[in-house]
Structure formats: C-alpha cells, structure tokens
Design an enzyme around this catalytic site. Sequence first.
Site, PDB file in Angstrom:
ATOM      1  N   ARG A  50       0.817  -1.217   0.000  1.00 57.58           N
ATOM      2  CA  ARG A  50       0.000   0.000   0.000  1.00 57.58           C
ATOM      3  C   ARG A  50       0.854   1.273   0.000  1.00 57.58           C
ATOM      4  NH1 ARG A  50      -4.553  -0.168   4.386  1.00 57.58           N
ATOM      5  NH2 ARG A  50      -3.424  -1.947   5.185  1.00 57.58           N
ATOM      6  N   TYR A  54       0.428   4.462  -2.428  1.00 52.30           N
ATOM      7  CA  TYR A  54       0.245   5.836  -1.971  1.00 52.30           C
ATOM      8  C   TYR A  54       1.328   6.755  -2.530  1.00 52.30           C
ATOM      9  CZ  TYR A  54      -3.051   3.746   1.337  1.00 52.30           C
ATOM     10  OH  TYR A  54      -4.091   3.056   1.891  1.00 52.30           O
ATOM     11  N   TYR A  76     -12.820   9.908  -0.482  1.00 56.76           N
ATOM     12  CA  TYR A  76     -14.043   9.656   0.275  1.00 56.76           C
ATOM     13  C   TYR A  76     -13.850   9.983   1.760  1.00 56.76           C
ATOM     14  CZ  TYR A  76     -11.754   5.205   1.294  1.00 56.76           C
ATOM     15  OH  TYR A  76     -10.860   4.248   1.693  1.00 56.76           O
TER      16      TYR A  76
END
Length: 246
Positions: A50, A54, A76
């Site tokens: 991850r 990013y 979100y």
Amino acid sequence: MHLTPESREALERADEVLYLAADPLTAVWLGRLNPNSRSLHTFYAAGKDRKDTYDEMVEDILAAVRKGGRVCVALYGHPGVFVMPSHEAVRRARLEGLEARMLPAVSAEDCLFADLGVDPGRAGCQSYEATDFLIRPRKVETSACLILWQVGFLGMVDYSPDRADSRLPVLGDYLRQLYPADHPMTLYEASPHPLFEPVIRHLELSELAAAEPPAMTTLFVPPATVPQDDPEMMERLGLPAPSVSG
Ligand SMILES: C[S@@+](CC[C@H](N)C(=O)[O-])C[C@H]1O[C@@H](n2cnc3c(N)ncnc32)[C@H](O)[C@@H]1O
C-alpha cells in the site's frame, strides 16, 4: 456522500479532478460535475504494497499540480482522516512552493456519531487504526468509547481485497483482556449514498472473531466502566463536592 458548498465549488472550478470514490455512483456523479475527472484507483493492484500505491498517487497528484492548472483531489470521507496521500501531497506541494490547501469534510466517524447516536463528549473517545492499535499497545480507557478503523484490513500492508483468512480472532482475544465476553459492540458501515441506509451490526465481543466485516467497516466499542470523580480536583476547580449515595 456529504459535500460542503466549498468542496463542490472546488470540484466544479478545477481544471482536473483526481478522485478515490467509495462507490461507482459517486464516480459517475463526479464525472458529471467535472468532465475532466479521473480515478486514482488505477494505482491499486492485488498484492502491491500500500505504501508504493500511496507514493505513486502522491507523485501523480504532484505531476498534475506542476502543470500549473487548478487540481482538486477528492477522497471519500474526510480527506485528512486516516489517509496518507492527501497530507503528503499537500506537504510536498508546499515544499515546492506550490499552493495547496485541504478542505474539511465528513468522515466515517462523523457519520457513526450521527447514525449510532453517540456523543463523543459524554464519555470521551479513543480512535485508532486497528492494526496500529494491536501492534503498538496503548493504555485503553474502558470508561471511554473506542473506535477502531480498518478492522477489515487487519494486518495487511498490501492491497488484498480478496484475502480469505480473517485476523479478527486476534483482535477479539486482545479486546477480551479489556472487556467482558458479552460486551456489546457495533460493526458500522456508513451509507456511501443518500439513497441507502447505513449497515449497523450489533454483536457481543465473543462474536467478533467470526464476523466478516467488509473493507469499509469501522468498529465501535461503547464504554464498559464509569470514571471516578476526583473530589480534590473538583474542589480546586470550585465545583460542588460529589454527592455520596448509599
Ligand atoms: C483509509 S480509511 C479512510 C477514511 C476516510 N478518509 C474517512 O474520513 O472516513 C478507510 C477506513 O475508513 C473507515 N470507513 C470508510 N468508509 C466507511 C464507511 N462507509 N462506513 C464505515 N467506515 C468507513 C473504515 O474503517 C475503513 O477501513
């Protein structure tokens, strides 16, 4: 989805919108609001760390900003709550002398307070990323609420949307040292869209290990104990002494 007038204006006025949407309807809606919109979701890949994802998102955002146009990044929830690329992109843009600003928004935790009828001011509130909570043990205050984010991603450093094995039993065991087996808790999913209801699943701690929370789930644990008054401090603050019952 909750949008402030300030954010809506930023989206409409942007030369380019980069987004991470929680649901397909939001992606369609964003495309209508600003046709020059594209998703950052393309940086995710099964098994990819991850952190790499990013870093690539931040690079992509900065590349767009360096072109000189007005770029709006829509993420979100609240863009600065449990999100790395947003803070990093703002930090690095400013380091390069580029103008960057984060606009506030409504996080999953804000929705939780509204949907579960919880006022964090009553008992206090602790809020942790679930894996971080387990690997760096804190002193947990059981008289306050406990909110654990990313319980659906326990122990994951890579993007594994289809991982079969759950690590929830580990969290269940850990919480069992702090709370009784029948302590109530809630697996909470805020609705991503005004047309849908939130998904609220009440359970007892003993049932947590077998639960299968989707990715967008937050665990709410209510207080289990009552904090004690400190009569000396109350006196120092000029407050009336606590009443003694019995
Ligand atoms: C990377 S964080 C992003 C949080 C987001 N920035 C926010 O402000 O809500 C992802 C985690 O947020 C929580 N989350 C995101 N959407 C949610 C939803 N619809 N309902 C409940 N929790 C949600 C879950 O804990 C999820 O694992």
